[in-house]
Scaffold this motif. Structure first.
Motif, PDB file in Angstrom:
ATOM      1  N   ILE A  85       0.873  -1.176   0.000  1.00 47.00           N
ATOM      2  CA  ILE A  85       0.000   0.000   0.000  1.00 47.00           C
ATOM      3  C   ILE A  85       0.908   1.225   0.000  1.00 47.00           C
ATOM      4  CG2 ILE A  85      -1.794   1.287   1.221  1.00 47.00           C
ATOM      5  CD1 ILE A  85      -2.574  -1.391   2.586  1.00 47.00           C
ATOM      6  N   LYS A  86       1.029   1.854  -1.168  1.00 40.44           N
ATOM      7  CA  LYS A  86       1.912   3.014  -1.323  1.00 40.44           C
ATOM      8  C   LYS A  86       1.300   4.222  -0.626  1.00 40.44           C
ATOM      9  CE  LYS A  86       4.159   5.812  -4.825  1.00 40.44           C
ATOM     10  NZ  LYS A  86       4.410   6.029  -6.239  1.00 40.44           N
ATOM     11  N   PRO A  87       2.030   4.980   0.133  1.00 34.60           N
ATOM     12  CA  PRO A  87       3.391   4.810   0.643  1.00 34.60           C
ATOM     13  C   PRO A  87       3.391   4.377   2.109  1.00 34.60           C
ATOM     14  CG  PRO A  87       2.792   7.102   0.870  1.00 34.60           C
ATOM     15  CD  PRO A  87       1.559   6.361   0.380  1.00 34.60           C
ATOM     16  N   GLU A  88       2.499   3.478   2.490  1.00 37.00           N
ATOM     17  CA  GLU A  88       2.287   3.174   3.899  1.00 37.00           C
ATOM     18  C   GLU A  88       2.779   1.820   4.377  1.00 37.00           C
ATOM     19  OE1 GLU A  88      -1.913   3.497   4.290  1.00 37.00           O
ATOM     20  OE2 GLU A  88      -1.959   5.591   3.681  1.00 37.00           O
ATOM     21  N   LEU A  89       2.754   0.815   3.507  1.00 33.03           N
ATOM     22  CA  LEU A  89       2.950  -0.548   3.997  1.00 33.03           C
ATOM     23  C   LEU A  89       3.540  -1.462   2.940  1.00 33.03           C
ATOM     24  CD1 LEU A  89       2.245  -2.667   6.304  1.00 33.03           C
ATOM     25  CD2 LEU A  89       0.121  -3.054   5.033  1.00 33.03           C
ATOM     26  N   ILE A  90       4.504  -2.273   3.372  1.00 31.19           N
ATOM     27  CA  ILE A  90       5.048  -3.358   2.559  1.00 31.19           C
ATOM     28  C   ILE A  90       5.082  -4.593   3.455  1.00 31.19           C
ATOM     29  CG2 ILE A  90       7.062  -4.287   1.345  1.00 31.19           C
ATOM     30  CD1 ILE A  90       7.884  -1.360   0.765  1.00 31.19           C
ATOM     31  N   VAL A  91       4.520  -5.682   2.956  1.00 33.20           N
ATOM     32  CA  VAL A  91       4.591  -6.956   3.667  1.00 33.20           C
ATOM     33  C   VAL A  91       5.148  -7.981   2.685  1.00 33.20           C
ATOM     34  CG1 VAL A  91       3.328  -8.760   4.909  1.00 33.20           C
ATOM     35  CG2 VAL A  91       2.585  -6.372   5.093  1.00 33.20           C
ATOM     36  N   PHE A  92       6.189  -8.695   3.129  1.00 33.40           N
ATOM     37  CA  PHE A  92       6.710  -9.764   2.285  1.00 33.40           C
ATOM     38  C   PHE A  92       7.084 -10.968   3.136  1.00 33.40           C
ATOM     39  CE2 PHE A  92      10.567  -7.163   3.070  1.00 33.40           C
ATOM     40  CZ  PHE A  92      11.475  -8.125   3.517  1.00 33.40           C
ATOM     41  N   LYS A  93       7.050 -12.124   2.488  1.00 32.08           N
ATOM     42  CA  LYS A  93       7.473 -13.361   3.145  1.00 32.08           C
ATOM     43  C   LYS A  93       8.845 -13.729   2.612  1.00 32.08           C
ATOM     44  CE  LYS A  93       6.038 -17.951   4.485  1.00 32.08           C
ATOM     45  NZ  LYS A  93       4.909 -18.894   4.502  1.00 32.08           N
ATOM     46  N   HIS A  94       9.767 -13.908   3.534  1.00 32.62           N
ATOM     47  CA  HIS A  94      11.121 -14.361   3.204  1.00 32.62           C
ATOM     48  C   HIS A  94      11.035 -15.883   3.142  1.00 32.62           C
ATOM     49  CE1 HIS A  94      15.395 -15.305   4.099  1.00 32.62           C
ATOM     50  NE2 HIS A  94      15.601 -14.200   3.398  1.00 32.62           N
ATOM     51  N   VAL A  95      11.088 -16.438   1.930  1.00 37.90           N
ATOM     52  CA  VAL A  95      10.837 -17.864   1.745  1.00 37.90           C
ATOM     53  C   VAL A  95      12.105 -18.702   1.726  1.00 37.90           C
ATOM     54  CG1 VAL A  95       8.607 -17.492   0.633  1.00 37.90           C
ATOM     55  CG2 VAL A  95      10.666 -17.629  -0.782  1.00 37.90           C
ATOM     56  N   THR A  96      13.249 -18.053   1.830  1.00 39.62           N
ATOM     57  CA  THR A  96      14.521 -18.750   1.982  1.00 39.62           C
ATOM     58  C   THR A  96      14.766 -18.897   3.483  1.00 39.62           C
ATOM     59  OG1 THR A  96      15.297 -17.515   0.051  1.00 39.62           O
ATOM     60  CG2 THR A  96      16.959 -18.685   1.312  1.00 39.62           C
ATOM     61  N   PRO A  97      15.072 -20.104   3.971  1.00 41.09           N
ATOM     62  CA  PRO A  97      15.288 -20.231   5.428  1.00 41.09           C
ATOM     63  C   PRO A  97      16.355 -19.261   5.922  1.00 41.09           C
ATOM     64  CG  PRO A  97      15.123 -22.388   4.409  1.00 41.09           C
ATOM     65  CD  PRO A  97      15.177 -21.378   3.279  1.00 41.09           C
ATOM     66  N   PRO A  98      16.124 -18.656   7.083  1.00 45.48           N
ATOM     67  CA  PRO A  98      14.992 -18.808   7.991  1.00 45.48           C
ATOM     68  C   PRO A  98      13.741 -18.088   7.460  1.00 45.48           C
ATOM     69  CG  PRO A  98      16.521 -17.186   8.873  1.00 45.48           C
ATOM     70  CD  PRO A  98      17.150 -17.733   7.619  1.00 45.48           C
ATOM     71  N   ILE A  99      12.615 -18.752   7.601  1.00 46.59           N
ATOM     72  CA  ILE A  99      11.344 -18.254   7.077  1.00 46.59           C
ATOM     73  C   ILE A  99      10.751 -17.217   8.038  1.00 46.59           C
ATOM     74  CG2 ILE A  99       9.043 -18.886   6.242  1.00 46.59           C
ATOM     75  CD1 ILE A  99      11.358 -20.231   4.684  1.00 46.59           C
ATOM     76  N   PHE A 100      10.373 -16.055   7.477  1.00 44.52           N
ATOM     77  CA  PHE A 100       9.710 -15.034   8.285  1.00 44.52           C
ATOM     78  C   PHE A 100       8.858 -14.154   7.390  1.00 44.52           C
ATOM     79  CE2 PHE A 100      13.835 -13.166   7.135  1.00 44.52           C
ATOM     80  CZ  PHE A 100      13.481 -11.920   6.648  1.00 44.52           C
ATOM     81  N   THR A 101       7.953 -13.422   8.016  1.00 47.16           N
ATOM     82  CA  THR A 101       7.177 -12.401   7.327  1.00 47.16           C
ATOM     83  C   THR A 101       7.634 -11.055   7.860  1.00 47.16           C
ATOM     84  OG1 THR A 101       5.282 -13.859   7.022  1.00 47.16           O
ATOM     85  CG2 THR A 101       4.862 -11.480   6.895  1.00 47.16           C
ATOM     86  N   ALA A 102       7.995 -10.170   6.939  1.00 43.23           N
ATOM     87  CA  ALA A 102       8.429  -8.823   7.299  1.00 43.23           C
ATOM     88  C   ALA A 102       7.310  -7.838   6.996  1.00 43.23           C
ATOM     89  CB  ALA A 102       9.680  -8.434   6.519  1.00 43.23           C
TER      90      ALA A 102
END
Length: 154
Positions: A85-102
């Motif tokens: 959501i520009k320019p408020e929010l970025i959500v991504f999943k890091h799918v290379t171990p270690p797995i996390f959502t940023a």
């Protein structure tokens, strides 16, 4: 006024979060997060440099990068964006171990921007790997410090 800073710290058993006030307008902070030519200049801890192989900032878009460590080790990373959501929010999943959502939030504060980055790891194992093997606490602090230096000096 000095930036308000919360250090990288666990907010739960599997979370790591940091907040910084950047002396730059939200539009510029958003640009340096979403333009590969900019993010390659500051992404990663001190001593690292990053090669952006592909970065498509949209829901379902992929971000492939290689972080090159000061010791010559290359760390391949793959992320998949789930919300933008520009320019408020970025959500991504890091799918290379270690797995996390940023989750990265951008909040306008007059001519400044409050930036928060929270990483939620999928498991205690992933959290432990990130903290103990990859130095994620210090790495997160250094990466956001590099962002702050970069965005305030371009």
């Amino acid at each position: 006024m000095e930036a308000i800073t919360k250090t990288a710290e666990e907010t739960a058993d599997n979370e790591l979060a940091i907040t910084r006030i950047l002396n730059a307008p939200i539009e510029l902070v958003w640009e340096v997060w979403t333009d590969p030519k900019h993010i390659a200049q500051w992404w990663g801890p001190i001593g690292f440099f990053t090669t952006i192989q592909h970065m498509e900032i949209k829901e379902g878009g992929e971000w492939d990068l290689v972080m090159h460590g000061p010791d010559g080790v290359e760390y391949k990373n793959k992320n998949i964006f789930s919300k933008v959501i520009k320019p408020e929010l970025i959500v991504f999943k890091h799918v290379t171990p270690p797995i996390f959502t940023a989750t990265i939030t951008f909040k306008k504060q007059d001519a400044k921007t409050e930036l928060t980055m929270k990483m939620v790891f999928e498991s205690a194992t992933d959290y432990s790997l990130a903290i103990n093997k990859h130095g994620a606490k210090e790495g997160q602090k250094q990466t956001i410090a590099r962002l702050k230096d970069y965005v305030e000096n371009i």
